[in-house]
Design an enzyme around this catalytic site. Structure first.
Site, PDB file in Angstrom:
ATOM      1  N   LYS A 215      52.392  34.950  14.615  1.00  0.00           N
ATOM      2  CA  LYS A 215      51.764  35.222  15.920  1.00  0.00           C
ATOM      3  C   LYS A 215      51.546  33.836  16.705  1.00  0.00           C
ATOM      4  CE  LYS A 215      48.943  36.662  19.103  1.00  0.00           C
ATOM      5  NZ  LYS A 215      49.476  36.989  20.473  1.00  0.00           N
ATOM      6  N   CYS A 269      45.485  33.590  25.185  1.00  0.00           N
ATOM      7  CA  CYS A 269      46.287  33.484  24.015  1.00  0.00           C
ATOM      8  C   CYS A 269      47.022  32.125  24.120  1.00  0.00           C
ATOM      9  CB  CYS A 269      47.101  34.303  23.922  1.00  0.00           C
ATOM     10  SG  CYS A 269      46.505  36.275  23.352  1.00  0.00           S
TER      11      CYS A 269
HETATM   12  N1  LIG Z   1      43.698  39.868  25.311  1.00  0.00           N
HETATM   13  C1  LIG Z   1      45.001  39.818  24.735  1.00  0.00           C
HETATM   14  O1  LIG Z   1      46.087  40.260  25.439  1.00  0.00           O
HETATM   15  C2  LIG Z   1      45.189  39.491  23.379  1.00  0.00           C
HETATM   16  C3  LIG Z   1      46.786  39.559  22.928  1.00  0.00           C
HETATM   17  C4  LIG Z   1      46.875  39.142  21.511  1.00  0.00           C
HETATM   18  C5  LIG Z   1      45.977  38.767  20.803  1.00  0.00           C
HETATM   19  N2  LIG Z   1      44.407  38.959  21.280  1.00  0.00           N
HETATM   20  C6  LIG Z   1      43.483  38.497  20.260  1.00  0.00           C
HETATM   21  O2  LIG Z   1      42.756  39.649  19.985  1.00  0.00           O
HETATM   22  C7  LIG Z   1      41.439  39.098  19.847  1.00  0.00           C
HETATM   23  C8  LIG Z   1      40.457  39.822  20.470  1.00  0.00           C
HETATM   24  O3  LIG Z   1      40.898  39.513  21.884  1.00  0.00           O
HETATM   25  P1  LIG Z   1      40.128  40.502  23.054  1.00  0.00           P
HETATM   26  O4  LIG Z   1      41.053  40.059  24.399  1.00  0.00           O
HETATM   27  O5  LIG Z   1      40.271  41.776  22.619  1.00  0.00           O
HETATM   28  O6  LIG Z   1      38.617  40.010  23.209  1.00  0.00           O
HETATM   29  P2  LIG Z   1      37.578  40.557  24.203  1.00  0.00           P
HETATM   30  O7  LIG Z   1      36.568  39.260  24.632  1.00  0.00           O
HETATM   31  O8  LIG Z   1      38.175  41.255  25.264  1.00  0.00           O
HETATM   32  O9  LIG Z   1      36.895  41.571  23.256  1.00  0.00           O
HETATM   33  C9  LIG Z   1      36.129  41.006  22.054  1.00  0.00           C
HETATM   34  C10 LIG Z   1      35.037  41.809  22.019  1.00  0.00           C
HETATM   35  O10 LIG Z   1      34.437  41.599  20.647  1.00  0.00           O
HETATM   36  C11 LIG Z   1      33.248  41.704  20.753  1.00  0.00           C
HETATM   37  N3  LIG Z   1      32.333  41.211  19.616  1.00  0.00           N
HETATM   38  C12 LIG Z   1      31.976  39.877  19.294  1.00  0.00           C
HETATM   39  N4  LIG Z   1      31.627  39.654  18.141  1.00  0.00           N
HETATM   40  C13 LIG Z   1      31.436  41.004  17.542  1.00  0.00           C
HETATM   41  C14 LIG Z   1      31.059  41.349  16.132  1.00  0.00           C
HETATM   42  N5  LIG Z   1      30.459  40.631  15.510  1.00  0.00           N
HETATM   43  N6  LIG Z   1      30.974  42.731  16.330  1.00  0.00           N
HETATM   44  C15 LIG Z   1      31.299  43.384  17.172  1.00  0.00           C
HETATM   45  N7  LIG Z   1      31.935  43.110  18.273  1.00  0.00           N
HETATM   46  C16 LIG Z   1      32.133  41.800  18.452  1.00  0.00           C
HETATM   47  C17 LIG Z   1      32.720  41.182  21.956  1.00  0.00           C
HETATM   48  O11 LIG Z   1      31.454  41.629  22.668  1.00  0.00           O
HETATM   49  C18 LIG Z   1      33.963  41.692  22.728  1.00  0.00           C
HETATM   50  O12 LIG Z   1      33.579  43.080  23.468  1.00  0.00           O
HETATM   51  C19 LIG Z   1      41.236  37.589  19.924  1.00  0.00           C
HETATM   52  O13 LIG Z   1      41.458  36.937  18.658  1.00  0.00           O
HETATM   53  C20 LIG Z   1      42.418  37.569  20.922  1.00  0.00           C
HETATM   54  O14 LIG Z   1      43.097  36.248  20.783  1.00  0.00           O
HETATM   55  C21 LIG Z   1      44.249  39.195  22.545  1.00  0.00           C
END
Ligand SMILES: NC(=O)c1ccc[n+]([C@@H]2O[C@H](COP(=O)([O-])OP(=O)(O)OC[C@H]3O[C@@H](n4cnc5c(N)ncnc54)[C@H](O)[C@@H]3O)[C@@H](O)[C@H]2O)c1
Length: 418
Positions: A215, A269
């Site tokens: 990744k 990312c």
């Molecule tokens: N957004 C993208 O396009 C994308 C793509 C690939 C990978 N990722 C990865 O996926 C992961 C999540 O990214 P995202 O974009 O969904 O983030 P985001 O910020 O949109 O969502 C994360 C959510 O997790 C919640 N959260 C935080 N701590 C928590 C806990 N202890 N228990 C429950 N909920 C909790 C937050 O309140 C938030 O709503 C990251 O590691 C990111 O790097 C994101």
């Protein structure tokens, strides 16, 4: 062994990744409980609403909630499987901040029962999935963790990174190939059963560290290629050569595919993940580090160009079109456009800066300290402006070239007004 998962599944993190995954599973009959620490997000999902803009997601969320397949809560429930999709930002020194992952693991650990599956979806440095097992073990010494010498593990732990593109998440979450890396082959197999519920792409089984690294490598690859385009743009500018024309011509070579330069690299990312490689192997990651630095420097260069153009006017108004990190989404996280606006606003405190974005209805917090920055609708802003800076190529902005820009200084960082 190859049967899709059936049972109750909790997803921690109802964000851009967790919520679409929840919906993909719930609409195929799985009972999904979405868990988030943010009460507003839990309330929105419970009403069947989506707290952010993503095409086609809203209808699926409202359907899944109405069918009773998707519920949301702040309390981590007991379930048969857990997916962790919480943020993994970086610290000031560019090392990964795993505190959200650790907190999520600590919520899950007390609920675990033998036979449960725990999947980490958050993008993580190599070794994080192994750490996850250690964190669980510290809280639950009664459970046997998976490792090569422990064939009868109680818990199956794996990493399944997400590679969807914002704006196309609902399509790509189904159609993309998935990498599932287990702490043991059995862990990979058990975790894959979850993705077999909805994934139409191939499911590639591997070990956890390879999945973590794959990744990061994907995003480092993108970052290095973008840095190449951005560096070419700087060179061409200094030589008074049109970079867009150069790239158009070079890309006619059958094996050349140069990306487009831009105002910088944003989102959740690409500006983050390459640092996880750099911090894992700092002495060996010179190209990856340099690419990060080239791309991080980009907003400064764009702002300097705008400030130089502003010197031609006594009291100019500047319109900055676009605030999100990419076109046609509402995501402003790590947005280089916002950084550019902030740099211009700081350099020209007497100059009115009108910011416009069809997907953003407020001045972002990062700009709220600048009294000279104001949100305006795009047509009014361009009408008033002496200098128009295109920072994000949202569809409505593309058409402005022919109708709106006569007599203005136009600075197009995305090459769409050529
Ligand atoms: N957004 C993208 O396009 C994308 C793509 C690939 C990978 N990722 C990865 O996926 C992961 C999540 O990214 P995202 O974009 O969904 O983030 P985001 O910020 O949109 O969502 C994360 C959510 O997790 C919640 N959260 C935080 N701590 C928590 C806990 N202890 N228990 C429950 N909920 C909790 C937050 O309140 C938030 O709503 C990251 O590691 C990111 O790097 C994101």
């Amino acid at each position: 062994m190859n049967a899709p998962f059936s049972g109750k599944l909790a997803i921690l993190g109802m964000g851009y990744i967790g919520l679409p995954t929840a919906v993909a599973l719930a609409t195929r009959g799985i009972e999904v409980i979405g868990v988030d620490v943010n009460r507003d997000i839990v309330a929105a999902v419970s009403r069947g609403e989506v707290p952010f803009v993503e095409p086609d997601l809203a209808i699926s969320v409202s359907g899944a909630v109405a069918m009773g397949r998707l519920t949301a809560t702040t309390e981590t429930p007991e379930a048969d499987a857990y997916i962790i999709a919480v943020p993994t930002p970086f610290n000031g020194d560019h090392t990964a901040d795993l505190s959200f992952v650790q907190a999520a693991v600590e919520q899950v650990a007390p609920k675990l029962r033998p036979g449960n599956i725990v999947v980490l979806e958050s993008t993580s440095p190599p070794g994080t999935t192994q750490k996850l097992a250690e964190w669980i073990s510290a809280q639950r010494p009664d459970l046997r963790m998976p490792d090569d010498s422990e064939p009868n593990a109680d818990i199956f732990i794996a990493h399944c990174p997400e590679r969807v593109l914002p704006g196309r998440i609902m399509i790509e979450i189904i159609t993309n190939d998935r990498v599932v890396g287990g702490l043991t082959p059995r862990c990979a197999e058990r975790a894959a059963s979850i993705y077999r519920v909805f994934a139409q792409g191939e499911i590639l089984l591997t070990d956890a560290a390879s999945a973590e690294m794959a990744k990061l490598v994907e995003n480092a690859y993108r970052d290095v290629n973008i840095a190449f385009a951005n560096e070419l743009s700087l060179i061409a500018e200094s030589l008074h050569i049109d970079i867009w024309e150069v790239i158009r011509l070079a890309n006619r070579h059958p094996r050349v595919k140069i990306l487009s330069p831009g105002p910088g690299v944003g989102g959740h990312c690409i500006p983050v993940d390459p640092w996880f490689i750099v911090s894992a192997a700092p002495l060996l990651s010179t190209l990856i580090r340099t690419a990060r630095e080239v791309n991080d420097r980009r907003p400064h260069h764009v702002a300097e160009q705008v400030v130089a153009k502003a010197q031609r006017f006594r009291s100019p108004t500047i319109a900055c079109l676009g605030l999100t990190f990419k076109a046609n989404v509402d995501d402003i996280r790590e947005s280089p456009a916002i950084e550019v606006v902030g740099l211009i606003a700081a350099a020209l405190p007497e100059v009115d800066i009108l910011v416009c974005d069809p997907y953003v209805d407020h001045v972002p917090a990062a700009l709220s300290g600048y009294a000279n920055v104001r949100l305006e609708n795009a047509h009014a802003a361009v009408e008033r402006a002496d200098i128009v800076v295109l920072l994000v190529e949202h569809e409505p902005f593309k058409a402005m070239r022919h109708t709106r820009l006569g007599g203005k200084v136009a600075y197009d960082t995305r090459g769409v007004w050529r």
